[in-house]
Write a protein that holds these residues in place. Structure first.
Motif, mmCIF file in Angstrom:
data_model
loop_
_atom_site.group_PDB
_atom_site.id
_atom_site.type_symbol
_atom_site.label_atom_id
_atom_site.label_comp_id
_atom_site.label_asym_id
_atom_site.label_seq_id
_atom_site.Cartn_x
_atom_site.Cartn_y
_atom_site.Cartn_z
ATOM 1 N N LEU A 15 -74.009 82.935 -30.649
ATOM 2 C CA LEU A 15 -74.631 81.947 -31.529
ATOM 3 C C LEU A 15 -75.440 82.624 -32.631
ATOM 4 O O LEU A 15 -75.462 82.164 -33.780
ATOM 5 C CB LEU A 15 -75.525 81.016 -30.708
ATOM 6 N N LEU A 16 -76.096 83.727 -32.294
ATOM 7 C CA LEU A 16 -76.860 84.482 -33.292
ATOM 8 C C LEU A 16 -75.929 85.031 -34.367
ATOM 9 O O LEU A 16 -76.226 84.969 -35.562
ATOM 10 C CB LEU A 16 -77.628 85.610 -32.608
ATOM 11 N N ALA A 19 -79.345 79.706 -30.588
ATOM 12 C CA ALA A 19 -79.448 81.047 -30.000
ATOM 13 C C ALA A 19 -80.829 81.240 -29.363
ATOM 14 O O ALA A 19 -80.944 81.743 -28.232
ATOM 15 C CB ALA A 19 -79.202 82.103 -31.072
ATOM 16 N N GLU A 20 -81.863 80.834 -30.089
ATOM 17 C CA GLU A 20 -83.223 80.968 -29.553
ATOM 18 C C GLU A 20 -83.385 80.186 -28.252
ATOM 19 O O GLU A 20 -84.041 80.641 -27.305
ATOM 20 C CB GLU A 20 -84.242 80.491 -30.594
ATOM 21 N N LEU A 49 -84.630 87.464 -29.164
ATOM 22 C CA LEU A 49 -85.489 86.368 -29.613
ATOM 23 C C LEU A 49 -86.304 86.800 -30.832
ATOM 24 O O LEU A 49 -86.451 86.045 -31.806
ATOM 25 C CB LEU A 49 -86.418 85.947 -28.476
ATOM 26 N N ILE A 50 -86.815 88.019 -30.791
ATOM 27 C CA ILE A 50 -87.539 88.568 -31.944
ATOM 28 C C ILE A 50 -86.615 88.673 -33.158
ATOM 29 O O ILE A 50 -86.986 88.328 -34.287
ATOM 30 C CB ILE A 50 -88.133 89.950 -31.594
ATOM 31 N N LYS A 51 -85.392 89.124 -32.919
ATOM 32 C CA LYS A 51 -84.413 89.275 -34.007
ATOM 33 C C LYS A 51 -84.076 87.909 -34.606
ATOM 34 O O LYS A 51 -83.956 87.761 -35.827
ATOM 35 C CB LYS A 51 -83.148 89.956 -33.481
ATOM 36 N N SER A 52 -83.930 86.903 -33.745
ATOM 37 C CA SER A 52 -83.620 85.561 -34.221
ATOM 38 C C SER A 52 -84.745 85.014 -35.083
ATOM 39 O O SER A 52 -84.500 84.392 -36.131
ATOM 40 C CB SER A 52 -83.371 84.635 -33.026
ATOM 41 N N ALA A 76 -82.756 89.112 -55.522
ATOM 42 C CA ALA A 76 -83.584 89.055 -54.310
ATOM 43 C C ALA A 76 -82.855 88.325 -53.197
ATOM 44 O O ALA A 76 -82.888 88.746 -52.024
ATOM 45 C CB ALA A 76 -84.914 88.362 -54.618
ATOM 46 N N ALA A 77 -82.174 87.230 -53.553
ATOM 47 C CA ALA A 77 -81.428 86.472 -52.544
ATOM 48 C C ALA A 77 -80.373 87.345 -51.877
ATOM 49 O O ALA A 77 -80.198 87.312 -50.646
ATOM 50 C CB ALA A 77 -80.782 85.246 -53.183
ATOM 51 N N ILE A 78 -79.675 88.153 -52.671
ATOM 52 C CA ILE A 78 -78.648 89.046 -52.128
ATOM 53 C C ILE A 78 -79.274 90.054 -51.169
ATOM 54 O O ILE A 78 -78.717 90.342 -50.097
ATOM 55 C CB ILE A 78 -77.896 89.767 -53.270
ATOM 56 N N THR A 79 -80.442 90.577 -51.528
ATOM 57 C CA THR A 79 -81.133 91.543 -50.659
ATOM 58 C C THR A 79 -81.453 90.930 -49.306
ATOM 59 O O THR A 79 -81.213 91.543 -48.251
ATOM 60 C CB THR A 79 -82.431 92.029 -51.328
ATOM 61 N N PHE A 80 -81.977 89.714 -49.296
ATOM 62 C CA PHE A 80 -82.283 89.024 -48.031
ATOM 63 C C PHE A 80 -81.004 88.734 -47.250
ATOM 64 O O PHE A 80 -80.936 88.950 -46.030
ATOM 65 C CB PHE A 80 -83.040 87.723 -48.301
ATOM 66 N N LEU A 81 -79.978 88.267 -47.951
ATOM 67 C CA LEU A 81 -78.716 87.902 -47.284
ATOM 68 C C LEU A 81 -78.016 89.126 -46.701
ATOM 69 O O LEU A 81 -77.370 89.030 -45.651
ATOM 70 C CB LEU A 81 -77.805 87.170 -48.267
ATOM 71 N N ASP A 82 -78.132 90.250 -47.388
ATOM 72 C CA ASP A 82 -77.553 91.486 -46.849
ATOM 73 C C ASP A 82 -78.120 91.778 -45.459
ATOM 74 O O ASP A 82 -77.381 92.125 -44.526
ATOM 75 C CB ASP A 82 -77.848 92.671 -47.770
ATOM 76 N N LYS A 83 -79.428 91.644 -45.332
ATOM 77 C CA LYS A 83 -80.084 91.936 -44.050
ATOM 78 C C LYS A 83 -79.675 90.930 -42.978
ATOM 79 O O LYS A 83 -79.419 91.299 -41.829
ATOM 80 C CB LYS A 83 -81.601 91.932 -44.232
ATOM 81 N N ILE A 84 -79.602 89.652 -43.351
ATOM 82 C CA ILE A 84 -79.218 88.627 -42.380
ATOM 83 C C ILE A 84 -77.787 88.847 -41.898
ATOM 84 O O ILE A 84 -77.494 88.785 -40.705
ATOM 85 C CB ILE A 84 -79.331 87.210 -42.995
ATOM 86 N N LEU A 85 -76.898 89.116 -42.828
ATOM 87 C CA LEU A 85 -75.473 89.205 -42.479
ATOM 88 C C LEU A 85 -75.126 90.478 -41.713
ATOM 89 O O LEU A 85 -74.017 90.604 -41.204
ATOM 90 C CB LEU A 85 -74.620 89.077 -43.747
#
Length: 504
Positions: free
Chosen positions: A114-115, A123-124, A147-150, A171-180
């Motif tokens: 789910l994560l 997931a949480e 849980l911390i990662k989520s 900036a949005a791309i930078t955040f999305l890179d980390k999430i994906l």
């Protein structure tokens, strides 16, 4: 940043062996006795451990069919699905939890899945329930870590959405890179990052994300439509056509896909027809087709520049050097490093005897494609022709272009032979000058009217050059026959003139 194409390989490497090890802890327990089912489970486990995923999957399918209430069968099948990088594992893991609520390993793995799908709230919930279910020490550590990662992903997603709404796409791309990197199966976030890439003028990166999204979400016609339009804007009409067809396979009544399909198909047909004409050497017709391409799609600059590039090629091959130089130059104003246009313009320069310009174009082309044999040979030829032009140039002697037909060469020769015949001059000084001129005219006719000799000369080699004739019989027939010109008739190819030469 993790490339979307690596999603399957990453998932395939993360899950299978972990699940196999956990699976062994629950071997044969509490599921009742069914000899056939147990046989399928045991064989499937061995095949899975050996990496034979498709065969293992078949065994676990049979086990599930044989006992629909056997949670081990569902769990092992989920193991294979995950090893194959397929989200079909989710329903199986959910079924395991329904059949055995205290199976924390299954709940932990569902939380992982789910994560990765970006379903952070769900997931949480799974990770919190693992922590409340008397887990093992390792399971507790894993649940707490996830849980911390989520929670971190929730924060990053909120920041990405805020940046997107504020039009801060970098900036949005930078955040999305980390999430994906974590939520590798989240189709919506990939589509969001694709939009950011489009806004930032990086369509190929957008295509990569949209292709992943088209696989992660069922019937994703919107993704296929966007991929097709992006390829179209890039000038890749064939890939654009392929992707819009995928959209119509899912929904044949999709209005935007159908309208786009008609436009791309029309353009594709024109380009294919033009290329076939070029292969057949019908350059004038091909030029006309590419002019139609520019009229059909005047709003996408890529099709205009590509069409001009091919028209430049057609003019060059059709021995229209002036037109070729003009159109090639238009292409090179937009794309100074366009190797094809540089090569074609260089060929046109050679026909126009602009050797320095040809050499410069070949050298520029070679800087960008040093292994191209055609460029290397063209450059060598241009250098030879430049050197040759500083000596005797048979085309200049007859006053004809390098692409002159044989009839033009003979006509020019006859005119000049009549003009510079030595008998026309009484003054000794003038007669000597005329004799030299007449020999050059005759030599030019000899070389340029003979296809083999003309080709040598066009390649930068003078077939009548004394240096190249050493040991070959003493020079050209004209030089050997100068002392025996009695009866020589430069118009012997059928003209009405008859001359007899008399020398003191």
């Amino acid at each position: 940043m993790v490339a979307p194409g690596s999603v399957t390989s990453r998932l395939g490497s993360v899950f299978p062996f972990l699940l196999v090890l956990v699976d062994l802890q629950y071997e044969g327990a509490e599921c009742g006795v069914n000899a056939d089912v147990e046989k399928h489970l045991e064989l499937g486990k061995k095949l899975l451990a050996a990496g034979q995923l498709a065969d293992a999957l078949s065994q676990f399918h049979a086990a599930v069919d044989g006992d629909p209430d056997n949670y081990i069968a569902y769990y092992r099948r989920a193991t294979v699905f995950l090893a194959m990088g397929k989200s079909k594992a989710l329903p199986d893991l959910t079924k395991v939890i329904e059949l055995k609520m205290d199976f924390t390993a299954a709940r932990l793995q569902r939380g992982h899945l789910l994560l990765k799908q970006g379903k952070l709230d769900e997931a949480e919930d799974d990770f919190k329930k693992v922590l409340k279910s008397n887990p093992s020490e390792n399971e507790e550590k894993e649940a707490q870590s996830q849980l911390i990662k989520s929670d971190e992903m929730q924060r990053l997603r909120s920041q990405a959405l805020d940046a997107f709404e504020s039009s801060d796409y970098t900036a949005a791309i930078t955040f999305l890179d980390k999430i994906l990197e974590v939520c590798v199966w989240d189709a919506e976030l990939r589509e969001l990052r694709a939009e950011c890439f489009i806004k930032e003028g990086e369509p190929r990166k957008a295509i990569s994300d949209l292709k992943a999204a088209s696989k992660l979400k069922n019937d994703n016609t919107e993704a296929f439509y966007k991929i097709s339009t992006l390829y179209y804007q890039l000038g890749d009409h064939e890939l654009s056509l392929s992707e819009v067809r995928e959209c119509l396979k899912l929904d044949q009544d999709h209005k935007r896909c159908f309208a786009h399909y008609k436009q791309v198909k029309k353009l594709n047909k024109l380009i294919e027809s033009a290329e076939e004409l070029i292969r057949d050497g019908r350059y004038t017709d091909a030029t006309s087709k590419y002019e139609s391409v520019m009229k059909t799609e005047p709003n996408v600059a890529e099709y205009t520049i590509r069409s001009k590039e091919r028209i430049c090629h057609c003019f060059s091959k059709d021995e229209k050097p002036v037109e070729a130089i003009r159109v090639c130059s238009e292409v090179l104003q937009v794309e100074p490093d366009n190797v094809n246009a540089l090569k074609d313009r260089a060929e046109a320069y050679l026909v126009e005897e602009m050797y320095d310009e040809a050499i410069q174009d070949y050298e520029t082309a070679q800087e960008h494609n040093e292994n191209d044999q055609q460029i290397r040979e063209g450059l060598e030829k241009a250098q030879r022709l430049l050197k040759q032009s500083q000596k005797r140039d048979y085309y200049k002697i007859l006053g004809v272009k390098r692409n002159a037909k044989k009839q033009e060469i003979i006509k020019a020769y006859r005119k000049l032979a009549l003009q510079w015949h030595p008998d026309n001059f009484q003054n000794e000084e003038e007669k000597k000058k005329a004799e030299k001129k007449f020999i050059d005219i005759a030599a030019a006719k000899e070389v340029l009217s003979d296809p083999e000799m003309r080709k040598k000369f066009d390649d930068g080699e003078d077939p009548l050059d004394a240096e190249s004739q050493q040991g070959g019989g003493g020079g050209s027939p004209f030089h050997r026959s100068w002392n025996s010109w009695q009866g020589f008739n430069p118009f012997s190819s059928g003209g009405p003139f008859r001359f007899k030469f008399h020398f003191n």
